[in-house]
Design a protein around this motif. Structure first.
Motif, short mmCIF file in Angstrom:
data_model
loop_
_atom_site.label_atom_id
_atom_site.label_comp_id
_atom_site.label_asym_id
_atom_site.label_seq_id
_atom_site.Cartn_x
_atom_site.Cartn_y
_atom_site.Cartn_z
N PHE A 19 3.17 -9.89 4.14
CA PHE A 19 3.51 -10.95 3.19
C PHE A 19 3.43 -10.45 1.75
CE2 PHE A 19 1.94 -14.26 0.30
CZ PHE A 19 3.04 -15.11 0.32
N LEU A 20 2.36 -9.74 1.40
CA LEU A 20 2.19 -9.26 0.03
C LEU A 20 3.26 -8.25 -0.34
CD1 LEU A 20 -1.71 -8.90 -0.16
CD2 LEU A 20 -0.28 -10.71 -1.14
N LEU A 21 3.75 -7.49 0.62
CA LEU A 21 4.83 -6.55 0.34
C LEU A 21 6.13 -7.26 0.00
CD1 LEU A 21 4.24 -3.84 3.10
CD2 LEU A 21 4.09 -3.49 0.63
N SER A 22 6.24 -8.53 0.37
CA SER A 22 7.46 -9.29 0.10
C SER A 22 7.37 -10.11 -1.19
CB SER A 22 7.74 -10.25 1.27
OG SER A 22 6.76 -11.29 1.33
N VAL A 23 6.21 -10.12 -1.84
CA VAL A 23 6.04 -10.90 -3.07
C VAL A 23 6.74 -10.20 -4.22
CG1 VAL A 23 4.37 -11.84 -4.71
CG2 VAL A 23 3.87 -11.87 -2.26
N SER A 24 7.69 -10.87 -4.83
CA SER A 24 8.54 -10.23 -5.85
C SER A 24 7.79 -9.94 -7.14
CB SER A 24 9.75 -11.12 -6.15
OG SER A 24 9.34 -12.40 -6.62
N TRP A 25 6.79 -10.75 -7.49
CA TRP A 25 6.13 -10.55 -8.78
C TRP A 25 5.00 -9.53 -8.72
CZ3 TRP A 25 1.07 -12.16 -8.29
CH2 TRP A 25 0.81 -13.17 -7.36
N LEU A 26 4.73 -8.96 -7.56
CA LEU A 26 3.83 -7.82 -7.48
C LEU A 26 4.63 -6.55 -7.73
CD1 LEU A 26 1.59 -8.65 -4.37
CD2 LEU A 26 0.91 -8.66 -6.77
N HIS A 27 4.15 -5.70 -8.63
CA HIS A 27 4.90 -4.51 -9.02
C HIS A 27 4.71 -3.38 -8.01
CE1 HIS A 27 5.88 -6.28 -12.84
NE2 HIS A 27 4.61 -6.46 -13.14
N ASP A 28 5.71 -2.49 -7.98
CA ASP A 28 5.56 -1.27 -7.18
C ASP A 28 4.98 -0.17 -8.06
OD1 ASP A 28 7.64 -0.26 -8.75
OD2 ASP A 28 9.16 -0.83 -7.28
N PRO A 29 4.50 0.94 -7.47
CA PRO A 29 3.89 2.01 -8.27
C PRO A 29 4.81 2.60 -9.33
CG PRO A 29 3.30 2.25 -5.97
CD PRO A 29 4.33 1.16 -6.02
N GLN A 30 6.13 2.55 -9.13
CA GLN A 30 7.06 3.09 -10.12
C GLN A 30 6.89 2.38 -11.46
OE1 GLN A 30 9.38 5.76 -9.88
NE2 GLN A 30 9.22 5.39 -12.08
N TYR A 31 6.69 1.07 -11.41
CA TYR A 31 6.48 0.30 -12.64
C TYR A 31 5.20 0.76 -13.33
CZ TYR A 31 5.19 -3.60 -15.66
OH TYR A 31 4.81 -4.37 -16.75
N LEU A 32 4.16 1.02 -12.55
CA LEU A 32 2.89 1.43 -13.13
C LEU A 32 3.01 2.80 -13.80
CD1 LEU A 32 0.11 0.10 -13.29
CD2 LEU A 32 -0.58 1.45 -11.32
N VAL A 33 3.74 3.72 -13.17
CA VAL A 33 3.93 5.04 -13.75
C VAL A 33 4.67 4.94 -15.09
CG1 VAL A 33 5.14 7.24 -13.47
CG2 VAL A 33 3.83 6.28 -11.58
N SER A 34 5.71 4.13 -15.14
CA SER A 34 6.45 3.97 -16.39
C SER A 34 5.60 3.28 -17.44
CB SER A 34 7.73 3.16 -16.14
OG SER A 34 7.42 1.86 -15.65
#
Length: 244
Positions: free
Chosen positions: A193-208
């Motif tokens: 379920f949490l993997l499908s939540v759109s407002w949770l960022h992926d690691p790529q966002y964190l790196v940028s």
């Protein structure tokens, strides 16, 4: 007159008192993998962590890696530099097809943590458990926040439990996590379920986010008169004319 201390002086003093060279942060992220051999997941992460910790690093990476048949949970502690290097290595391997990870989400980033949960990096396989109730894919923001809090709470309770153990007791629990503390292991339905939540960022966002500095307007630069710490206080003074 006593010399004025800057915020930088205070930060250096606090780090020295804590025996650190820089600040510690905690990162928790989850993912879905498609490795045919389950052991390959752990081997990849062990190699990545070892590469960073064996080289120059201001704060080594420590944490707990839990891997399931199709999912994994990674709670990682370190400096901004080491966490960023870990994510960059991970994303590079995914882009080149070296590792088979189909989705990832950042669950939590805690900045300037007081202390580590773990003194080393640990990985263990765990079995999937089922939630007592079904999660609706149409859950609203409040329900999603509750599920997210439940997920983080499980990991924090597990970390606190492991901290209290003796060396022999710690090893015993780690080798039988699924049997001894099943209630503290995140369920696969919850992770899906949490993997499908759109407002949770992926690691790529964190790196940028780590790679770019935010633009801020310093209030002291917008005030008059300007602070004497940055501008000479006698810049507008004139010297007296010489007398004959």
């Amino acid at each position: 007159m006593e010399e004025r201390r800057s915020l930088y002086d205070v930060l250096k003093g606090n780090l020295a008192a804590a025996g650190r060279r820089t600040f510690l942060h905690r990162l928790i992220y989850i993912g879905r993998h498609t490795f045919e051999e389950q052991q390959a997941v752990t081997q990849f992460y062990e190699t990545t962590i070892k590469v960073i910790n064996d080289g120059y690093c201001d704060e080594p990476l420590t944490g707990l890696f839990l891997w399931y048949n199709e999912y994994f949970v990674h709670s990682l502690e370190g400096s901004e530099e080491t966490l960023n290097r870990h994510l960059q290595l991970l994303l590079e391997q995914i882009e080149t097809g070296v590792i088979a990870i189909s989705a990832m989400k950042v669950i939590l980033v805690s900045y300037h943590i007081k202390q580590r949960f773990f003194q080393q990096w640990i990985s263990r396989p765990v079995h999937a458990h089922t939630l007592p109730e079904r999660i609706s894919p149409d859950s609203d923001m409040d329900k999603t926040a509750q599920l997210l809090q439940t997920f983080i709470g499980k990991l924090y309770q597990l970390a606190e439990l492991l901290q209290k153990q003796t060396a022999s007791g710690l090893q015993l629990i780690l080798d039988h996590l699924s049997e001894r503390v099943p209630q503290l292991l995140p369920e696969t339905e919850l992770m899906e379920f949490l993997l499908s939540v759109s407002w949770l960022h992926d690691p790529q966002y964190l790196v940028s986010h780590f790679a770019s500095l935010p633009h801020t307007d310093i209030d002291t630069e917008l005030e008059l008169p300007a602070s004497t710490d940055f501008v000479p206080y006698n810049v507008f003074f004139t010297l007296p004319e010489p007398q004959d």
